[in-house]
Design a protein around this motif. Sequence first.
Motif, PDB file in Angstrom:
ATOM      1  N   SER A   1       0.831  -1.203   0.000  1.00 57.17           N
ATOM      2  CA  SER A   1       0.000   0.000   0.000  1.00 57.17           C
ATOM      3  C   SER A   1       0.865   1.253   0.000  1.00 57.17           C
ATOM      4  O   SER A   1       2.020   1.235   0.449  1.00 57.17           O
ATOM      5  CB  SER A   1      -0.915   0.028   1.230  1.00 57.17           C
ATOM      6  OG  SER A   1      -0.167   0.334   2.399  1.00 57.17           O
TER       7      SER A   1
ATOM      8  N   GLY B   1      -0.568  -8.515  -4.477  1.00 56.27           N
ATOM      9  CA  GLY B   1      -0.923  -7.535  -5.495  1.00 56.27           C
ATOM     10  C   GLY B   1      -1.023  -8.127  -6.892  1.00 56.27           C
ATOM     11  O   GLY B   1      -1.295  -7.405  -7.852  1.00 56.27           O
TER      12      GLY B   1
ATOM     13  N   ILE C   1       1.809  -5.980  -9.366  1.00 57.95           N
ATOM     14  CA  ILE C   1       2.637  -5.433  -8.294  1.00 57.95           C
ATOM     15  C   ILE C   1       3.921  -6.239  -8.123  1.00 57.95           C
ATOM     16  O   ILE C   1       4.983  -5.690  -7.815  1.00 57.95           O
ATOM     17  CB  ILE C   1       1.865  -5.401  -6.961  1.00 57.95           C
ATOM     18  CG1 ILE C   1       0.548  -4.617  -7.106  1.00 57.95           C
ATOM     19  CG2 ILE C   1       2.718  -4.806  -5.856  1.00 57.95           C
ATOM     20  CD1 ILE C   1       0.713  -3.148  -7.411  1.00 57.95           C
TER      21      ILE C   1
ATOM     22  N   ARG D   1       0.340   0.576  -8.822  1.00 55.33           N
ATOM     23  CA  ARG D   1      -0.999   0.649  -8.224  1.00 55.33           C
ATOM     24  C   ARG D   1      -1.951   1.423  -9.146  1.00 55.33           C
ATOM     25  O   ARG D   1      -3.141   1.105  -9.237  1.00 55.33           O
ATOM     26  CB  ARG D   1      -0.944   1.298  -6.850  1.00 55.33           C
ATOM     27  CG  ARG D   1      -0.217   0.449  -5.799  1.00 55.33           C
ATOM     28  CD  ARG D   1      -0.902   0.544  -4.449  1.00 55.33           C
ATOM     29  NE  ARG D   1      -2.266   0.047  -4.530  1.00 55.33           N
ATOM     30  CZ  ARG D   1      -2.623  -1.213  -4.301  1.00 55.33           C
ATOM     31  NH1 ARG D   1      -1.716  -2.120  -3.980  1.00 55.33           N
ATOM     32  NH2 ARG D   1      -3.887  -1.568  -4.387  1.00 55.33           N
TER      33      ARG D   1
ATOM     34  N   ASP E   1      -5.452   0.121 -10.580  1.00 50.20           N
ATOM     35  CA  ASP E   1      -6.685   0.907 -10.469  1.00 50.20           C
ATOM     36  C   ASP E   1      -7.302   1.148 -11.838  1.00 50.20           C
ATOM     37  O   ASP E   1      -8.526   1.106 -11.999  1.00 50.20           O
ATOM     38  CB  ASP E   1      -6.388   2.249  -9.793  1.00 50.20           C
ATOM     39  CG  ASP E   1      -6.035   2.103  -8.321  1.00 50.20           C
ATOM     40  OD1 ASP E   1      -6.319   1.031  -7.747  1.00 50.20           O
ATOM     41  OD2 ASP E   1      -5.452   3.049  -7.761  1.00 50.20           O
TER      42      ASP E   1
END
Length: 325
Positions: free
Chosen positions: A98, A170, A174, A311, A315
């Motif tokens: 995160s 992830g 990720i 990220r 998204d």
Amino acid sequence: MTKVCVAGHGFMGGVHAGIYHGLGNADLAAVVDFQDGVREQAAAKYGCATHATIDAVLDDDSLELVDICLPTPIHREFVVKCLEAGKNVLCEKPLSLSMDDAEAILEAAEKAPGKFMVAHVIRFWPEYVVTKQLLDSGDLGAPLAANAARFVPAPDWSWDDWLLDPERSGGAVIDNHIHDLDYLNWIFGKPETIYARGLWSEQGGLDHVFTTLEYPDGKVAIAESGFFVPAGMGLVMTLKLQCEEGCVMLSNIADPTLTVYRPNREPEHPDVPKDDGYVAEIKYFLDCVANDKTPAILTPEDARLALATSRAALDSAKAKSEERL
């Protein structure tokens, strides 16, 4: 000689531990792993101390460097503890899962006396290093556009299959795609827009992804990465980089692996060192620790940007939107 502890002795921890064990300027003094059998194997292989928790390492002033090779969701906890204990810390990529955790790690690194670096190994991989050196020399003119790709079979070898769980890893975007996104950022800077689409695994991870990145001055890159390739295929990584005065083609499955094309000239094959990227990044960080140098090839801010870019791609694919950093 720098005394080292490797925290987490899974696949990557085993790679890192083996490197320290073989280097003349490092002493692999300890391994931390909660699994009894893993600790027994490490003690037998390296002749080092082993611990079930990090606490003994934090209290041991003789241990100068801790190499974090633990699952991504607990990077923040262990990196911050080690930094606050005055250790030099090398953390396996990604920085965190995160952005909140990333900010907490960077804040701790800023305050800590020790060195900190995230192990984004592609910045140390020989073909990619030579390509960056060509760019920095100005010999090919400015980079204009790039196409990067990276494929590897699904990592079904991790403890508790955590790498296959998108809530913990992830997914490919990720864990794997981030390699190329970081390298493209190293070349072009901070992307302005990110647009991604892909295929989702049964577990809900974005495990095959196509990302378009727009950079300042109209420069553009496309990156593709995924786990949806047959088991046994092995790692495939490629890069096509278009510059003002030529083009660079890189492929780890080509021979030679690196080719430079210029207008009206025969293809060139630059000399590529036979170094291993993992060895190179560890040697570099050890040198920074031994000589009190702040790591410059990969800064904490670079690692944060790589995570933010990854990220944003995730998204974008989820929302079917264009994202901006």
